[in-house]
Write a protein that holds these residues in place. Structure first.
Motif, mmCIF file in Angstrom:
data_model
loop_
_atom_site.group_PDB
_atom_site.id
_atom_site.type_symbol
_atom_site.label_atom_id
_atom_site.label_comp_id
_atom_site.label_asym_id
_atom_site.label_seq_id
_atom_site.Cartn_x
_atom_site.Cartn_y
_atom_site.Cartn_z
ATOM 1 N N ALA A 30 51.940 13.212 52.069
ATOM 2 C CA ALA A 30 53.176 13.364 51.292
ATOM 3 C C ALA A 30 53.118 14.577 50.376
ATOM 4 N N LEU A 31 51.987 14.756 49.697
ATOM 5 C CA LEU A 31 51.837 15.895 48.788
ATOM 6 C C LEU A 31 51.822 17.215 49.565
ATOM 7 N N ARG A 32 51.190 17.226 50.742
ATOM 8 C CA ARG A 32 51.207 18.446 51.579
ATOM 9 C C ARG A 32 52.635 18.843 51.919
ATOM 10 N N LYS A 33 53.457 17.854 52.291
ATOM 11 C CA LYS A 33 54.855 18.132 52.647
ATOM 12 C C LYS A 33 55.609 18.727 51.466
ATOM 13 N N ILE A 34 55.385 18.178 50.278
ATOM 14 C CA ILE A 34 56.041 18.691 49.069
ATOM 15 C C ILE A 34 55.588 20.118 48.787
ATOM 16 N N VAL A 35 54.279 20.335 48.788
ATOM 17 C CA VAL A 35 53.733 21.656 48.473
ATOM 18 C C VAL A 35 54.261 22.713 49.436
ATOM 19 N N CYS A 36 54.364 22.369 50.709
ATOM 20 C CA CYS A 36 54.829 23.341 51.702
ATOM 21 C C CYS A 36 56.301 23.708 51.514
ATOM 22 N N LEU A 37 57.060 22.885 50.804
ATOM 23 C CA LEU A 37 58.469 23.181 50.533
ATOM 24 C C LEU A 37 58.661 24.008 49.263
ATOM 25 N N LEU A 38 57.650 24.052 48.405
ATOM 26 C CA LEU A 38 57.770 24.759 47.127
ATOM 27 C C LEU A 38 57.817 26.269 47.326
ATOM 28 N N LYS A 39 58.493 26.936 46.409
ATOM 29 C CA LYS A 39 58.567 28.403 46.394
ATOM 30 C C LYS A 39 58.005 28.875 45.052
ATOM 31 N N PRO A 40 56.663 28.951 44.950
ATOM 32 C CA PRO A 40 56.062 29.269 43.655
ATOM 33 C C PRO A 40 56.348 30.693 43.178
ATOM 34 N N THR A 41 56.302 30.823 41.854
ATOM 35 C CA THR A 41 56.343 32.119 41.188
ATOM 36 C C THR A 41 54.990 32.319 40.541
ATOM 37 N N LYS A 42 54.453 33.528 40.649
ATOM 38 C CA LYS A 42 53.196 33.856 39.974
ATOM 39 C C LYS A 42 53.494 34.810 38.833
ATOM 40 N N GLU A 43 53.016 34.447 37.642
ATOM 41 C CA GLU A 43 53.091 35.336 36.487
ATOM 42 C C GLU A 43 51.664 35.767 36.173
ATOM 43 N N ILE A 44 51.418 37.054 36.287
ATOM 44 C CA ILE A 44 50.059 37.570 36.090
ATOM 45 C C ILE A 44 50.040 38.520 34.901
ATOM 46 N N THR A 45 49.077 38.284 34.012
ATOM 47 C CA THR A 45 48.793 39.191 32.909
ATOM 48 C C THR A 45 47.387 39.725 33.148
ATOM 49 N N HIS A 46 47.264 41.043 33.218
ATOM 50 C CA HIS A 46 45.987 41.664 33.563
ATOM 51 C C HIS A 46 45.685 42.757 32.542
ATOM 52 N N ASP A 47 44.626 42.547 31.758
ATOM 53 C CA ASP A 47 44.154 43.565 30.822
ATOM 54 C C ASP A 47 43.092 44.381 31.554
ATOM 55 N N VAL A 48 43.489 45.543 32.041
ATOM 56 C CA VAL A 48 42.601 46.367 32.864
ATOM 57 C C VAL A 48 41.352 46.779 32.085
ATOM 58 N N ALA A 49 41.495 47.039 30.790
ATOM 59 C CA ALA A 49 40.366 47.506 29.980
ATOM 60 C C ALA A 49 39.262 46.459 29.866
ATOM 61 N N THR A 50 39.638 45.192 29.675
ATOM 62 C CA THR A 50 38.630 44.148 29.464
ATOM 63 C C THR A 50 38.345 43.326 30.721
ATOM 64 N N GLY A 51 39.223 43.410 31.728
ATOM 65 C CA GLY A 51 39.071 42.601 32.933
ATOM 66 C C GLY A 51 39.585 41.184 32.778
ATOM 67 N N ALA A 52 40.231 40.886 31.639
ATOM 68 C CA ALA A 52 40.784 39.543 31.414
ATOM 69 C C ALA A 52 42.063 39.381 32.236
ATOM 70 N N MET A 53 42.189 38.219 32.890
ATOM 71 C CA MET A 53 43.386 37.932 33.670
ATOM 72 C C MET A 53 43.862 36.515 33.395
ATOM 73 N N LYS A 54 45.183 36.366 33.445
ATOM 74 C CA LYS A 54 45.818 35.049 33.391
ATOM 75 C C LYS A 54 46.761 34.998 34.579
ATOM 76 N N ILE A 55 46.587 33.994 35.421
ATOM 77 C CA ILE A 55 47.474 33.796 36.562
ATOM 78 C C ILE A 55 48.145 32.438 36.381
ATOM 79 N N ARG A 56 49.453 32.449 36.248
ATOM 80 C CA ARG A 56 50.242 31.234 36.122
ATOM 81 C C ARG A 56 50.995 31.043 37.433
ATOM 82 N N THR A 57 50.774 29.929 38.099
ATOM 83 C CA THR A 57 51.518 29.606 39.314
ATOM 84 C C THR A 57 52.513 28.524 38.925
#
Length: 138
Positions: A30-57
């Motif tokens: 059931a969860l696989r079926k739900i996940v396959c229907l989702l259209k996620p958005t990714k919000e990425i914050t990337h500090d190139v200088a420090t290598g810190a990243m935040k990925i929000r799905t």
């Protein structure tokens, strides 16, 4: 050569082999079926200088947050995904971000890379590969 900056908001436009990938993670039918229907958005914050990243799905069903520093191992809580935790490291391989997740499932991880305004994501577990492509928002 400097590394690409992944900062931005990206919307799913293509998906391949998700059902098989989720099945390999022991996600119930059931969860696989739900996940396959989702259209996620990714919000990425990337500090190139420090290598810190935040990925929000972000989805209408459930959100998943991943905060890390490139090259530093951390304990990742995959509870929102499949109820597991693992030791995770994300490193550069050329211009690609390659994640290795050590835990219950062999060969688990992912690779992100940019091609123009598209963010590619290849997810791996037990030799199975799923792919997603996201378009960068304007």
């Amino acid at each position: 050569m400097s590394k690409p900056n992944y900062t931005g908001t990206y919307h799913l436009v293509e998906q391949d082999n998700m059902e098989t990938y989720l099945s390999a993670l022991d996600i119930n039918f059931a969860l696989r079926k739900i996940v396959c229907l989702l259209k996620p958005t990714k919000e990425i914050t990337h500090d190139v200088a420090t290598g810190a990243m935040k990925i929000r799905t972000l989805t209408t069903f459930k959100n998943f947050n991943m905060d890390f520093t490139i090259g530093k191992e951390f304990t990742e809580d995959l509870g929102p995904v499949d109820g597991r935790t693992c030791q995770t490291t994300v490193n550069w391989e050329g211009d690609k971000l390659v994640c290795v997740q050590k835990g219950e499932k062999e060969g688990r991880g992912w690779t992100h890379w940019l091609e123009g305004n598209k963010l590619h994501l290849e997810m791996r577990v037990l030799g199975i590969v799923a792919k997603q492509v996201f378009q960068k928002a304007n």
